[in-house]
Design a protein around this motif. Structure first.
Motif, PDB file in Angstrom:
ATOM      1  N   VAL A   1      -0.486 -15.440  -2.762  1.00 43.17           N
ATOM      2  CA  VAL A   1       0.319 -16.572  -2.322  1.00 43.17           C
ATOM      3  C   VAL A   1       1.641 -16.056  -1.757  1.00 43.17           C
ATOM      4  CG1 VAL A   1       1.395 -18.747  -2.997  1.00 43.17           C
ATOM      5  CG2 VAL A   1      -0.729 -18.012  -4.103  1.00 43.17           C
ATOM      6  N   ASP A   2       1.801 -16.217  -0.453  1.00 42.09           N
ATOM      7  CA  ASP A   2       3.049 -15.842   0.209  1.00 42.09           C
ATOM      8  C   ASP A   2       3.934 -17.091   0.216  1.00 42.09           C
ATOM      9  OD1 ASP A   2       5.087 -15.280   1.979  1.00 42.09           O
ATOM     10  OD2 ASP A   2       3.813 -14.160   3.376  1.00 42.09           O
ATOM     11  N   VAL A   3       4.813 -17.161  -0.783  1.00 40.88           N
ATOM     12  CA  VAL A   3       5.607 -18.378  -0.960  1.00 40.88           C
ATOM     13  C   VAL A   3       6.579 -18.575   0.199  1.00 40.88           C
ATOM     14  CG1 VAL A   3       7.243 -19.578  -2.468  1.00 40.88           C
ATOM     15  CG2 VAL A   3       5.379 -18.243  -3.466  1.00 40.88           C
ATOM     16  N   ALA A   4       7.232 -17.492   0.630  1.00 44.25           N
ATOM     17  CA  ALA A   4       8.249 -17.610   1.683  1.00 44.25           C
ATOM     18  C   ALA A   4       7.624 -18.092   2.991  1.00 44.25           C
ATOM     19  CB  ALA A   4       8.946 -16.277   1.890  1.00 44.25           C
ATOM     20  N   ASN A   5       6.457 -17.545   3.319  1.00 45.69           N
ATOM     21  CA  ASN A   5       5.831 -17.906   4.595  1.00 45.69           C
ATOM     22  C   ASN A   5       4.771 -18.993   4.458  1.00 45.69           C
ATOM     23  OD1 ASN A   5       7.158 -16.014   6.456  1.00 45.69           O
ATOM     24  ND2 ASN A   5       6.234 -14.480   5.114  1.00 45.69           N
ATOM     25  N   ARG A   6       4.558 -19.450   3.232  1.00 49.59           N
ATOM     26  CA  ARG A   6       3.662 -20.571   2.976  1.00 49.59           C
ATOM     27  C   ARG A   6       2.239 -20.343   3.465  1.00 49.59           C
ATOM     28  NH1 ARG A   6       7.276 -26.012   3.173  1.00 49.59           N
ATOM     29  NH2 ARG A   6       8.905 -25.212   1.840  1.00 49.59           N
ATOM     30  N   VAL A   7       1.641 -19.288   2.948  1.00 55.42           N
ATOM     31  CA  VAL A   7       0.239 -19.005   3.247  1.00 55.42           C
ATOM     32  C   VAL A   7      -0.454 -18.628   1.943  1.00 55.42           C
ATOM     33  CG1 VAL A   7      -1.358 -17.581   4.567  1.00 55.42           C
ATOM     34  CG2 VAL A   7       0.855 -18.163   5.552  1.00 55.42           C
ATOM     35  N   VAL A   8      -1.613 -19.244   1.679  1.00 62.99           N
ATOM     36  CA  VAL A   8      -2.429 -18.919   0.507  1.00 62.99           C
ATOM     37  C   VAL A   8      -3.686 -18.218   1.012  1.00 62.99           C
ATOM     38  CG1 VAL A   8      -3.687 -19.848  -1.477  1.00 62.99           C
ATOM     39  CG2 VAL A   8      -1.578 -20.979  -0.695  1.00 62.99           C
ATOM     40  N   VAL A   9      -3.946 -17.003   0.520  1.00 65.37           N
ATOM     41  CA  VAL A   9      -5.059 -16.199   1.025  1.00 65.37           C
ATOM     42  C   VAL A   9      -5.887 -15.692  -0.151  1.00 65.37           C
ATOM     43  CG1 VAL A   9      -5.673 -14.195   2.438  1.00 65.37           C
ATOM     44  CG2 VAL A   9      -3.558 -15.431   2.914  1.00 65.37           C
ATOM     45  N   ARG A  10      -7.218 -15.648   0.017  1.00 67.81           N
ATOM     46  CA  ARG A  10      -8.012 -15.062  -1.071  1.00 67.81           C
ATOM     47  C   ARG A  10      -7.668 -13.585  -1.187  1.00 67.81           C
ATOM     48  NH1 ARG A  10     -14.424 -15.293   0.572  1.00 67.81           N
ATOM     49  NH2 ARG A  10     -14.638 -13.399  -0.660  1.00 67.81           N
ATOM     50  N   ARG A  11      -7.608 -13.117  -2.416  1.00 69.07           N
ATOM     51  CA  ARG A  11      -7.070 -11.789  -2.725  1.00 69.07           C
ATOM     52  C   ARG A  11      -7.797 -10.674  -1.978  1.00 69.07           C
ATOM     53  NH1 ARG A  11      -2.502  -9.927  -4.915  1.00 69.07           N
ATOM     54  NH2 ARG A  11      -2.618 -11.293  -6.715  1.00 69.07           N
ATOM     55  N   ASP A  12      -9.139 -10.817  -1.797  1.00 65.33           N
ATOM     56  CA  ASP A  12      -9.913  -9.725  -1.200  1.00 65.33           C
ATOM     57  C   ASP A  12     -10.001  -9.823   0.329  1.00 65.33           C
ATOM     58  OD1 ASP A  12     -11.432 -11.981  -1.210  1.00 65.33           O
ATOM     59  OD2 ASP A  12     -13.236 -11.077  -2.038  1.00 65.33           O
ATOM     60  N   ALA A  13      -9.165 -10.663   0.952  1.00 67.65           N
ATOM     61  CA  ALA A  13      -9.184 -10.788   2.421  1.00 67.65           C
ATOM     62  C   ALA A  13      -8.489  -9.590   3.060  1.00 67.65           C
ATOM     63  CB  ALA A  13      -8.483 -12.078   2.844  1.00 67.65           C
ATOM     64  N   PRO A  14      -8.897  -9.179   4.267  1.00 70.02           N
ATOM     65  CA  PRO A  14     -10.062  -9.681   4.987  1.00 70.02           C
ATOM     66  C   PRO A  14     -11.350  -9.111   4.405  1.00 70.02           C
ATOM     67  CG  PRO A  14      -8.993  -7.952   6.266  1.00 70.02           C
ATOM     68  CD  PRO A  14      -8.169  -8.144   5.033  1.00 70.02           C
ATOM     69  N   VAL A  15     -12.362  -9.964   4.271  1.00 67.52           N
ATOM     70  CA  VAL A  15     -13.649  -9.529   3.744  1.00 67.52           C
ATOM     71  C   VAL A  15     -14.453  -8.923   4.893  1.00 67.52           C
ATOM     72  CG1 VAL A  15     -15.751 -10.257   2.553  1.00 67.52           C
ATOM     73  CG2 VAL A  15     -13.565 -11.378   2.049  1.00 67.52           C
ATOM     74  N   ALA A  16     -14.899  -7.678   4.700  1.00 65.25           N
ATOM     75  CA  ALA A  16     -15.576  -6.940   5.774  1.00 65.25           C
ATOM     76  C   ALA A  16     -16.773  -7.726   6.310  1.00 65.25           C
ATOM     77  CB  ALA A  16     -16.028  -5.577   5.254  1.00 65.25           C
ATOM     78  N   ASN A  17     -16.905  -7.744   7.623  1.00 62.44           N
ATOM     79  CA  ASN A  17     -18.053  -8.354   8.310  1.00 62.44           C
ATOM     80  C   ASN A  17     -18.190  -9.853   8.063  1.00 62.44           C
ATOM     81  OD1 ASN A  17     -18.868  -5.750   9.229  1.00 62.44           O
ATOM     82  ND2 ASN A  17     -19.727  -5.388   7.181  1.00 62.44           N
ATOM     83  N   LYS A  18     -17.099 -10.498   7.681  1.00 60.45           N
ATOM     84  CA  LYS A  18     -17.175 -11.934   7.421  1.00 60.45           C
ATOM     85  C   LYS A  18     -16.190 -12.689   8.320  1.00 60.45           C
ATOM     86  CE  LYS A  18     -15.743 -15.177   3.857  1.00 60.45           C
ATOM     87  NZ  LYS A  18     -15.350 -16.050   4.898  1.00 60.45           N
ATOM     88  N   VAL A  19     -16.664 -13.802   8.855  1.00 60.93           N
ATOM     89  CA  VAL A  19     -15.778 -14.689   9.615  1.00 60.93           C
ATOM     90  C   VAL A  19     -14.724 -15.261   8.666  1.00 60.93           C
ATOM     91  CG1 VAL A  19     -15.698 -16.917  10.823  1.00 60.93           C
ATOM     92  CG2 VAL A  19     -17.539 -15.289  11.313  1.00 60.93           C
ATOM     93  N   GLY A  20     -13.481 -15.345   9.118  1.00 66.47           N
ATOM     94  CA  GLY A  20     -12.412 -15.902   8.292  1.00 66.47           C
ATOM     95  C   GLY A  20     -12.266 -17.403   8.538  1.00 66.47           C
ATOM     96  N   LEU A  21     -12.137 -18.163   7.456  1.00 66.80           N
ATOM     97  CA  LEU A  21     -11.936 -19.621   7.592  1.00 66.80           C
ATOM     98  C   LEU A  21     -10.512 -19.980   7.204  1.00 66.80           C
ATOM     99  CD1 LEU A  21     -15.030 -19.671   7.781  1.00 66.80           C
ATOM    100  CD2 LEU A  21     -15.009 -21.687   6.325  1.00 66.80           C
ATOM    101  N   VAL A  22      -9.804 -20.642   8.112  1.00 67.27           N
ATOM    102  CA  VAL A  22      -8.422 -21.024   7.862  1.00 67.27           C
ATOM    103  C   VAL A  22      -8.288 -22.535   8.044  1.00 67.27           C
ATOM    104  CG1 VAL A  22      -6.033 -20.835   8.677  1.00 67.27           C
ATOM    105  CG2 VAL A  22      -7.505 -18.800   8.625  1.00 67.27           C
ATOM    106  N   SER A  23      -7.674 -23.191   7.077  1.00 68.69           N
ATOM    107  CA  SER A  23      -7.343 -24.596   7.259  1.00 68.69           C
ATOM    108  C   SER A  23      -5.900 -24.808   6.835  1.00 68.69           C
ATOM    109  CB  SER A  23      -8.292 -25.492   6.468  1.00 68.69           C
ATOM    110  OG  SER A  23      -8.118 -26.843   6.852  1.00 68.69           O
TER     111      SER A  23
END
Lengths: 227, 329
Positions: B28-50
């Protein structure tokens, strides 16, 4: 005397970067002063955050202009537009950001521009806003204040402010066709559009800044034709 | 209005610090307001952002994790996030396979994600965007189009499942678009919500009346009526949905609380929704009951239907591990 009316026809390049910075500072002050009113207008037909969002954005613009004042009118507007896009959110961030960025790009890097040049640059900016938002005049949006304001600005600063204010008030009987108020259908009728109201503040701040610049020049005795 | 907050200006920041404190599986990047799964980027996987305005929790931050979103961007309360957040999120989750933006159809969200997609493309990230506009309270194709509401959960989950299985961006986008195009929602408010900045209700709803066809941003709905029973509300809601959708496949059902409706009431309402669906020959395949796409402290409920074939139902059943939706893992 109102600048750009009698002494010149608004074609003299008299507006410098400092004038644009004072304009945006005045706009920020006006938004801060009227934030609650804008939020109340938004509560009636939107989601009650227009005043607080714009206030956050224009405060960021003022900070940026104080820290790193650009030295050309175009750079003042493009920088302010970028700051609004990065700090406001909602629809008003991209829309106001696009208005100022497009107008700034039109002005290029000229150190001074004329009122008529500013009107033409804002006309481009308003066109970009219409395209981005997919809206036109009469849809009960900020365009209802900005489009007449641009026409007014080709005549004088005062005419721009009057036209923007009248345009904002004229949104009251309209049925919203764009933005969040459009979800209300006929229930949007009878309320002033908050985006048109904030646009009138922005243009009003421009006219006030021009008047003050003319007064200052008058006091220094070097003529209002600088403006 | 009393609220469990420190100061209104820091509500979003405080909640993000809470997520950071209790969910070590998220970055959780509080200053920049982004929540990301810990293991991102997951190799060979499309990233989903909402992302979207805050106030709809657990949407979207609570849906970050394996089998659902890779990142979420929370804006101010009921205000779209800014492009900088989305570009940062896209860069954090892009494994080289590209990124899908899932956007609720509100002018602000659409404009900010559009700008973000352009900026991300300039940074060499492949971006596709799917917009959710599932709210049948509004006529399709009029004005700004239908709002994106509860259907977003199904899009995030089903696209997340197919992405987790290693599908390429084109395929993930196709699934997301198919789900977005086919789900329908309808919401009802019994009491308005109060934003922290305002400290009071965003609209007036007198005692003894309810508002039909509400959105999720505290905006008033389309129609106001005298108070109805749970069964009558279910009939009106299911009629609105079925008249628009006419599903001939089984449906995933979301019986969603808006934030201040007790689960006791919501389960009673779910029984009425099941009855109303049955009377109209609609077959529920799976049903979720709970607060998933909320509107702060609004009292009320929404129902979302999402038609599924065997493939989508199989995707729905695959493991998911997020703070708010979790099974099989």
């Amino acid at each position: 005397m109102e600048p750009g009316t009698d002494r010149d026809e608004g074609t003299e390049p008299t507006l410098d970067a400092d004038f644009f910075i004072r304009w945006l500072d005045a706009a920020a002050a006006a938004v801060a002063r009227d934030a609650d009113r804008l939020t109340e207008l938004d509560a009636a037909i939107g989601d009650a955050d227009h005043g607080s969002n714009l206030n956050r954005g224009f405060a960021a613009v003022t900070r940026r202009l104080t820290e790193k004042p650009p030295n050309a009118p175009g750079a003042v507007l493009t920088g302010a537009g970028r700051t609004l896009i990065s700090s406001v959110g909602g629809a008003s961030g991209p829309l106001y950001g696009t208005l100022l960025r497009r107008a700034g790009k039109e002005l290029g890097d000229a150190p001074r521009v004329s009122r008529v040049q500013l009107a033409e640059a804002l006309r481009s900016g308003v066109g970009a806003v219409a395209e981005l938002g997919g809206a036109g005049g009469g849809d009960k949006t900020m365009l209802d204040a900005l489009q007449p304001a641009v026409e007014g600005l080709t005549r004088s600063f005062g005419a721009a402010a009057t036209a923007a204010e009248e345009g904002a008030l004229a949104t009251v009987p309209l049925r919203a066709r764009r933005g969040r108020a459009a979800y209300l259908g006929d229930r949007s009728i009878g309320h002033q559009d908050p985006g048109a109201a904030s646009s009138a503040l922005l243009i009003g701040a421009l006219a006030d800044t021009a008047t003050r610049a003319a007064d200052d020049d008058g006091h220094r005795g070097n003529g209002a034709d600088r403006v | 209005m009393k609220m469990l907050i420190n100061v209104p200006e820091r509500v979003v920041e405080d909640a993000l610090r809470g997520m950071a404190a209790v969910h070590p599986e998220l970055t959780v990047d509080v200053a920049n307001r982004v929540v990301v799964r810990r293991d991102a980027p997951v190799a060979n996987k499309v990233g989903l952002v909402s992302g979207g305005g805050s106030g709809h929790e657990p949407l979207h931050g609570g849906f970050v994790g394996p089998g659902m979103l890779d990142a979420a961007c929370p804006g101010e309360v009921f205000t779209s996030p800014v492009p900088d957040q989305m570009v940062r999120a896209a860069a954090a989750v892009d494994s080289g396979e590209g990124v899908l933006f899932i956007v609720k159809n509100y002018t602000g969200d659409v404009l900010n994600f559009e700008m973000a997609a352009e900026l991300a493309a300039e940074e060499g990230i492949r971006v596709e965007t799917v917009t959710v506009s599932d709210d049948v309270a509004l006529a399709a194709g009029e004005g700004s189009g239908r709002r994106g509401t509860g259907g977003t959960l199904f899009v995030e989950r089903l696209a997340g499942a197919v992405a987790e299985a290693g599908a390429p961006l084109e395929r993930v986008t196709e699934v997301a678009r198919r789900v977005a195009d086919s789900c329908r929602s309808f919401g009802v408010a019994l009491a308005p919500c109060s934003t922290p900045a305002r400290g009071g209700p965003t609209f007036d709803l007198p005692e003894g009346e309810l508002e039909l066809g509400i959105g999720i941003h505290g905006e008033p709905g389309r129609e106001r009526r005298g108070m109805m029973t749970s069964g009558e509300i279910a009939d009106a809601t299911v009629d609105a949905l079925v008249n628009d959708l006419r599903p001939d496949e089984p449906v995933l059902v979301l019986v969603n609380g808006m934030g201040a409706t007790p689960l006791l009431e919501l389960y009673g309402y779910a029984s009425e929704v099941m009855r109303a669906l049955g009377e109209r020959s609609v077959v529920p395949a799976r049903t979720l009951v709970g607060d998933y796409v909320t509107s702060l402290d609004m009292a009320g409920c929404s129902v979302t239907l999402c038609p599924v074939d065997e493939e989508l139902l199989r995707l729905w059943e695959t493991p998911v591990r997020t703070p708010a939706l979790r099974w099989g893992a």
